[in-house]
Each structure stands twice: as structure tokens, then as C-alpha cells.
Design an enzyme around this catalytic site. Structure first.
Site, mmCIF file in Angstrom:
data_model
loop_
_atom_site.group_PDB
_atom_site.id
_atom_site.type_symbol
_atom_site.label_atom_id
_atom_site.label_comp_id
_atom_site.label_asym_id
_atom_site.label_seq_id
_atom_site.Cartn_x
_atom_site.Cartn_y
_atom_site.Cartn_z
ATOM 1 N N GLU A 89 1.148 -1.284 0.512
ATOM 2 C CA GLU A 89 -0.469 -0.057 -0.486
ATOM 3 C C GLU A 89 0.952 1.164 -0.025
ATOM 4 O O GLU A 89 2.347 1.252 0.718
ATOM 5 C CB GLU A 89 -0.897 0.129 1.445
ATOM 6 N N LYS A 97 1.753 4.595 1.698
ATOM 7 C CA LYS A 97 2.331 5.113 2.513
ATOM 8 C C LYS A 97 2.085 6.545 3.422
ATOM 9 O O LYS A 97 2.846 7.269 3.120
ATOM 10 C CB LYS A 97 3.999 5.112 3.806
ATOM 11 N N ASP A 124 1.317 10.605 4.280
ATOM 12 C CA ASP A 124 2.344 11.004 5.642
ATOM 13 C C ASP A 124 1.156 12.014 6.047
ATOM 14 O O ASP A 124 1.128 12.977 5.450
ATOM 15 C CB ASP A 124 2.710 11.612 4.584
ATOM 16 N N TYR A 176 -7.264 1.796 6.388
ATOM 17 C CA TYR A 176 -6.259 0.841 6.361
ATOM 18 C C TYR A 176 -5.916 0.182 7.590
ATOM 19 O O TYR A 176 -5.629 -1.271 7.130
ATOM 20 C CB TYR A 176 -5.230 1.050 5.652
ATOM 21 N N LYS A 209 10.689 2.976 2.875
ATOM 22 C CA LYS A 209 10.958 5.063 2.564
ATOM 23 C C LYS A 209 11.893 5.097 1.040
ATOM 24 O O LYS A 209 12.446 4.294 1.003
ATOM 25 C CB LYS A 209 11.651 4.854 3.494
ATOM 26 N N CYS A 257 30.875 29.195 26.316
ATOM 27 C CA CYS A 257 29.206 29.100 25.882
ATOM 28 C C CYS A 257 29.151 29.918 25.470
ATOM 29 O O CYS A 257 29.013 31.938 26.178
ATOM 30 C CB CYS A 257 28.957 28.383 27.143
ATOM 31 N N CYS A 261 26.488 31.715 28.117
ATOM 32 C CA CYS A 261 27.044 32.383 29.713
ATOM 33 C C CYS A 261 28.591 32.537 29.982
ATOM 34 O O CYS A 261 29.045 33.226 30.898
ATOM 35 C CB CYS A 261 26.573 31.388 30.653
ATOM 36 N N CYS A 277 28.612 22.852 27.933
ATOM 37 C CA CYS A 277 29.095 23.772 28.557
ATOM 38 C C CYS A 277 29.166 23.455 30.493
ATOM 39 O O CYS A 277 28.422 22.757 30.879
ATOM 40 C CB CYS A 277 27.995 25.494 28.424
ATOM 41 N N CYS A 335 24.234 29.151 33.827
ATOM 42 C CA CYS A 335 24.236 28.661 32.137
ATOM 43 C C CYS A 335 22.557 29.021 32.061
ATOM 44 O O CYS A 335 21.634 27.957 32.482
ATOM 45 C CB CYS A 335 24.547 27.487 31.695
#
Length: 707
Positions: A135, A137, A139, A246, A334, A428, A431, A446, A452
Site C-alpha cells: 500500500e 504510505k 504522510d 487501512y 521509505k 559557552c 553564559c 558548557c 547557565c
């Protein structure tokens, strides 16, 4: 944008050592759970289907190479995400599971081999063909429709597969959904399928949204999901939604012997089917169907991202059953992702809840598959260096249906000599704390911790999230605002918010965008959240590697909050009985144990735990029990089974609530021995473990109706 990236995504799986593999599986579990929540609960995906599939595939390959490292919260054991707030929750009597994916001819061939290896009679006669229903597929958004006495009484989303949202009022507005089934339908049946929007209707909706200043949807799937999950059913009624039926879940009686016959029944009852479908009988016919549908993809009039193969015989479907989050009798093949080419304008760095620094590609906008793309995750420093990605480069990106794509490679022939290698920051960006890379990790973190802002706010967002304390009205935007203004700096401050309201600045009810009613609703939600079960409390703490499944494992083992805290403190000594007890929990390995103990080694964490314990009621864990004589029992199979394949016997035992292990210990309840059994019987006899023949075992399990 993604909060985290896979720790070792630049290292080929075959070169990972066990420590690296464990670290990456932990990161993948957290990252995929994050994207599941955005996709299934919020209809706001951050990454493309192709990138998501790549994460799932890498997780699967690592687990195959290191089966001893499979985590309790592994993505291979989960479906979707929790139900969103705003809708009543619905418990699925039969779980709504997702499908495993195939990406190649070898994967499809492997699926057929797995069916043949599972069904004993197919092993004995390799010439018997395996009939498969193929079948398209769709989405869209998975949806279940419950009919009692053949009348539609409930509609629900899939949610996390176990629990979804009650969208009954909304599905009642869809003209393609029958309200009453004919007399030949079962009195009780749960019809499952997909709510979707045609390509033409999607374009019209976006044009209308743009003209009225409404939300522009990225693709038909997002448009369908956003339209169906409206709190106001009149909005759903105004949207051009359709439904393909289905599959089925709970049913009062068998109504077909094959998948093909079941599709015919659904059509006769008034459901539109996902066509074109086909009954095929070989690998060659399956692949021919796949190629045909892929060629027709753009002319079908609705979005698909592959094809689905389902075993035709219903009795074989029942015998094959399910593994973790997916059926053994079906697989999704897929389509490959779409690609495009654009220029990389800049690389920004984002900081996630655990302090991980994730580089993000800022792209010149490009349309790929009808979606405008402007950003993409670059995962980590190793990924940038391996692909030699530089600002100013022309890059190839790929996507398969959502928003943020994957950077596949650099077009070196287009590179300017001025393009310099990217230098990853040593501080970082939020921070200014040191950013360091631990040995055997690819991610840079970090060191700021709770000081932070990126981490502190993110940890509280996680703390208040749906699967944790579930505080409605305390989402990302409000937490970030409250944190920035100093109203909440740590989780206990959330529960002091009402008593402190107005002491520092304007009361919440008088703020712009708020009001007396909305402020009261938030305070009421916080008050309701003060009581929650132990597993959700553990998950809410945001301990590294501790997802929902691991939190449930810990709660089931320790039962009470006080016992868990006491045991974790005692387990700081690696020679202690408490430490050995922690490691004895199936699914808790040394790496995860170390993260748990590291959390309890920090004084600031213990202080927060103490404060929370005084404010909250954390209820003891109460596990639901499967009603069967082997529920909770530990079973070991040995020797050759004659009536069924070993994999089928294991699956049947697990479906009835048993734990199946490979070795015998004093904790084993039963050893099931067939011809050729060896040392395991001797060990069982020495330990006093009960040994059953295959017939004795079947006498126990056949008394229980299969779940």
C-alpha cells in the site's frame, strides 16, 4: 532547532568501542524522544524525515552490534510521544504502534527472511510463497475510530501508542468518516487510518491563510495535524480534511482471514482506502510495486513517503505479533530524500538542556520539495571537520518532507580560497563559561550548569513538560520570561510562584497578555501538579541518560521516593550492596549508574531534592499487572523447540508479561527445555529452578488468550 545531537555521529559504527556506543545510544535516546514529542504532540517538527530516519537507523545499527547496551528508553522500544494538553486522554486497548523502516532492497529481503525464520512451516518448506499486501504510505496523522453497536462513539490520535488524545468532536466533522457501519460489521471495532489533506487542498488552505494573516503550514501533514487537533471543532470543520482507513485495533469478532479481505470489508463499510494497493507474492513483485508508486508519487494527489508491506494472512500476523514498538508482520519501505544546493551563510551554536553545544548551519533560503529551507543542524565539531564545512561554502542538503534538512556534503569546486575552517568556541555563547570536551565524547558541553541561563531554563522547561510535572500554561516562553526576571531560578521556585506573586514587580494578573483568569489557571495547574507518581518525578529531574523508560525501571525497583534517595546515596560507594543492587536492574549499566550517582553527588541537587520533597506528594510506584500465570516470571529457553521457532516462543512469553533471559540464575523461575538441552538444565537443577518440557510450557501459556 534541535536541542541535542548524536554524540558520536562522525564515527563509523564498526569502529565504536563499547563506551562510545553506550554514550551515543544515550544521546540518541534523548534526541529522538525530543523530535518525537515535537512531531507527534506539537505538530512542529524541527528536522526532516530523512534526518530523523538516519538517527533511528544509526540507533538500530549500534544496538545490533552491541545488543547488551540496548536501553530501556531506546527509540526502538517507543512509539510517538505523549498526548498533548487541552484534550482528554484516551487509553488504547490495543496499542497503536509504528512500523520499522526499510531503505534498501536488502532491508526488504531481510524482512521476508525474518518472517520465514519465525514461522516454523515456512522454514520447513521454502517453496511456500509469502503473500504481502502493498500500500502507499500516507504522510498524515494517525487516527483511530471506535464504533460501538456499529455507531461512531470516539476518535483518538495515536499519541505515544499507548495513550492518545480524544478528538471525537473533531472527527465528527469529517464527511469521509462513516457515522454508522452496516449490519455485517462487528458490533465493536476500532478502525485505524490516516487523516490527511490533498495537495490541491493544502495549496488552497495556505493561500487562504496568507490572505487572512493566518499560519502558513510547511507541508500537508502539518496542515492536517494542526487542523485536526483544534480545541474548537468548528475550525476543524472549516478545513479540507480526509480519511484513509487501512487497519483495525480492538474488535469484537474476526471479520476477515486476510489483510486483503479486510481492506475489501473496510471499503464496503464506507471507508476510502489508500490506493493503489496490490497483492504481491515475491520480493521482485514488492520492489516492482515500490518503483511504480515512486514514479507515480507526484501524480497521486496526496503526500506519501514510501510504501507499506503487510503480511496478508491474519493468522500469521497474530503469530508474529510485535517486537517493542512495531509489528513483525509489516514494514515501511521509505523513499530516498530530496536534495538541493545552496550557500552556507554562517554557523551559529546553540546550547541545550544538558549543556551540549550544537552547531547550526544558517543557509541562503532554498525551496526543496515545496518547502523553504533556511537552517540545518551540523551535529557536532567532528561532523563539521569530517565534511570540512566552512562558512561561505556551497553545500548539498537533503530533506524528505519537513523543515530542517541534513547537510550532505560540500561542493568543493565552488569553494572560495577565502573560506576558512570553522573554529568551535571554547566558551559557552550564552553564559561565557568554559566549554569542554570530555574524553571519548564528541559533544562539547558548557560547564556552567545551573548558572547557565540556557541550561537552567531548559531544565525547568523539561521539569514542567507534559511527561514530567505536566504544568499547563508553564511552557517555554513563560519559563524563559520568569527566569529572565528572576521569578524562578530552580524547580522549587515554581511552587513558590503564587506566594511570591507581586512581591517583586507587577502581579501576574496585571501583566500584558495575562489577566486574573489566566493567572489563576496557572496557579491552579501548579497546585494540581504537586502530586505525581515516582516515575514521572524521577524523569522530571532531567538526569543525563534517564528517560521515561529508565525512570519507570527505577521507580518499579525502589517503589518509594525515600527508598530511591536512600539507595542512591548509599550506592556512592562502588563496593556497597546498594551499588550492586542498582547494577542488578535489567537495563541499568555502569554508564547510566554513574550518571545517576553523579547527580546525587552534587550538593545543589540534593538541596533541590530536599526542597521538592517538602513541597510535593510523590506517590509510590504501582505497576500494572498483565493477568497471566507467567506475568513477572523469568524464563530461559534451551534446546530445540519442536512446535514453534525460538523467536516465536520468546515473543509469546514476553507478550504474557514474562522476562526471557539467555542464562540461568537463582532468580530464574522456569527453564523450558527441548531436545538437545545442555548445561542450562544442570545449572537449573543445582539452583533448584523448575525445569519444564515444551508440552508443559505450552500447557501453561495456551490457557491464556493472546494479547
Amino acid at each position: 532547532m534541535p536541542k541535542k545531537a548524536s554524540t558520536h555521529s562522525a564515527i563509523p559504527v564498526e569502529k565504536l568501542d563499547e563506551l562510545q556506543a553506550a554514550a551515543e545510544l544515550a544521546e540518541l535516546a534523548s534526541l529522538i524522544a525530543h523530535h518525537d514529542r515535537l512531531y507527534h504532540s506539537e505538530d512542529a517538527p524541527e528536522i526532516s524525515d530523512a534526518e530523523y530516519d538516519a538517527l533511528k537507523r544509526r540507533n538500530e545499527i549500534i544496538e545490533i552490534r552491541f545488543p547488551q547496551l540496548v536501553r530501556p528508553d531506546s527509540p526502538s522500544r517507543k512509539v510517538g510521544a505523549g498526548a498533548a494538553t487541552g484534550f482528554k486522554k484516551v487509553r488504547h486497548r490495543v496499542p497503536m504502534l509504528s512500523l520499522n523502516n526499510a531503505f534498501s532492497q536488502e532491508d526488504v529481503s531481510g524482512f521476508l527472511d525474518s518472517v520465514r525464520n519465525f514461522i516454523k512451516e515456512l522454514q520447513q518448506d521454502p517453496g511456500v510463497p509469502i503473500e504481502v499486501v502493498a500500500e502507499p504510505k500516507i504522510d498524515g496523522l494517525s487516527c483511530s475510530l471506535l464504533y460501538r453497536k456499529r455507531r461512531l462513539v470516539q476518535g483518538a490520535t495515536r499519541g505515544n501508542g499507548e495513550e492518545g488524545e480524544d478528538i471525537t468532536a473533531n472527527v465528527m466533522t469529517l464527511s469521509e468518516i462513516p457515522r454508522i457501519l452496516p449490519g455485517d460489521a462487528p458490533e465493536l471495532i476500532e478502525v485505524r487510518g490516516e487523516v490527511y489533506m490533498t495537495d490541491e487542498d493544502f495549496l488552497k488552505l495556505n493561500a487562504s491563510q496568507e490572505a487572512t494573516g493566518g499560519k502558513i503550514f510547511a507541508n500537508p501533514r502539518n496542515a492536517a495535524a494542526g487542523s485536526l487537533r483544534q480545541l474548537d471543532p468548528s475550525i476543524t470543520a472549516s478545513r479540507p480534511l480526509r480519511f484513509f482507513g487501512y487497519a483495525w485495533g480492538e474488535v469484537s469478532r474476526a471479520f476477515a482471514e486476510t489483510q486483503w479481505e479486510a481492506r475489501r470489508c473496510l471499503s464496503e463499510w464506507g471507508f476510502t482506502l489508500n490506493e493503489p494497493s496490490r497483492l504481491v507474492r515475491s520480493l521482485e513483485e514488492m520492489l516492482a510495486y515500490y518503483e511504480e508508486i515512486q514514479a507515480k508519487r507526484s501524480r497521486l494527489g496526496f503526500s506519501i513517503d514510501g510504501v507499506v508491506y503487510k503480511l496478508n494472512r491474519w493468522d500469521w500476523q497474530k503469530r508474529l505479533g510485535f517486537i517493542s514498538r512495531a509489528p513483525r508482520w509489516a514494514i515501511a519501505h521509505k523513499f530516498p530524500p530530496e536534495r538541493g544546493q545552496t550557500r552556507l551563510k554562517a554557523i551559529s551554536v546553540q546550547v541545550g538542556r544538558t549543556g551540549s553545544l550544537t552547531p547550526v548551519a544558517e543557509l541562503e533560503p532554498i525551496s526543496v520539495g515545496g518547502v523553504l529551507i533556511s537552517r540545518a543542524t551540523l551535529h557536532n565539531q567532528d561532523e563539521i571537520e569530517r565534511k570540512d564545512i566552512r562558512v561561505g561554502d556551497t553545500v548539498i542538503i537533503q530533506r524528505a518532507g519537513d523543515v530542517i534538512p541534513q547537510v550532505v556534503e560540500v561542493v568543493l569546486s565552488e569553494r572560495s580560497k577565502d573560506n576558512q575552517p570553522f573554529v568551535f568556541p571554547t566558551q559557552c555563547p550564552v553564559c561565557g563559561s568554559r566549554a569542554i570536551r570530555e574524553p571519548d565524547e564528541a559533544v562539547i558541553r558548557c560547564t556552567g550548569g545551573l548558572v547557565c541561563p540556557a541550561q537552567a531554563a531548559e531544565r525547568m522547561i523539561h521539569f514542567a513538560s507534559r511527561d514530567a510535572f505536566d504544568i499547563e500554561g508553564l511552557g517555554q516562553k513563560n519559563i524563559e520570561t520568569f527566569y529572565r526576571e528572576g521569578l524562578i531560578q530552580s524547580p522549587p521556585d515554581i511552587f513558590r510562584l503564587e506566594e511570591r506573586d507581586g512581591r517583586k514587580g507587577v502581579p501576574l494578573a496585571e501583566r500584558e497578555g495575562w489577566g486574573v483568569v489566566s493567572a489563576r489557571k496557572l496557579f491552579d495547574a501548579i497546585r494540581r501538579s504537586r502530586t505525581l507518581p515516582l516515575d514521572r518525578f524521577i524523569f522530571a529531574l532531567g538526569i543525563h541518560q534517564v528517560g521515561q523508560a529508565t525512570a519507570r525501571l527505577l521507580a518499579r525497583h525502589y517503589v518509594a521516593l525515600s527508598q530511591w534517595e536512600k539507595s542512591m546515596k548509599a550506592a556512592q560507594d562502588p563496593q556497597s550492596e546498594a551499588y550492586q543492587d542498582l547494577l542488578s536492574i535489567s537495563g541499568i549499566g555502569p554508564s547510566m549508574a554513574n550518571d545517576l550517582l553523579a547527580f546525587f553527588a552534587e550538593k545543589q541537587n540534593l538541596q533541590i531534592l530536599e526542597e521538592l520533597s517538602s513541597m510535593l506528594t510523590v506517590t509510590d510506584y504501582a505497576a500494572s499487572q498483565i493477568e497471566s500465570p507467567i506475568a513477572g516470571k523469568t524464563v530461559v529457553f534451551t534446546g530445540t523447540l519442536e512446535s514453534m521457532a525460538r523467536s516465536e516462543a520468546k515473543a509469546r512469553a514476553e507478550a504474557l508479561g514474562a522476562k526471557v533471559l539467555a542464562s540461568v540464575s537463582k532468580k530464574t523461575d522456569y527453564v523450558v527445555a527441548g531436545p538437545g538441552a545442555g548445561s542450562k538444565i544442570r545449572i537449573a537443577q543445582q539452583l533448584g529452578v523448575k525445569v519444564l518440557s515444551e508440552q508443559e510450557w505450552l500447557g501453561i501459556v495456551r490457557t491464556v488468550k493472546a494479547g
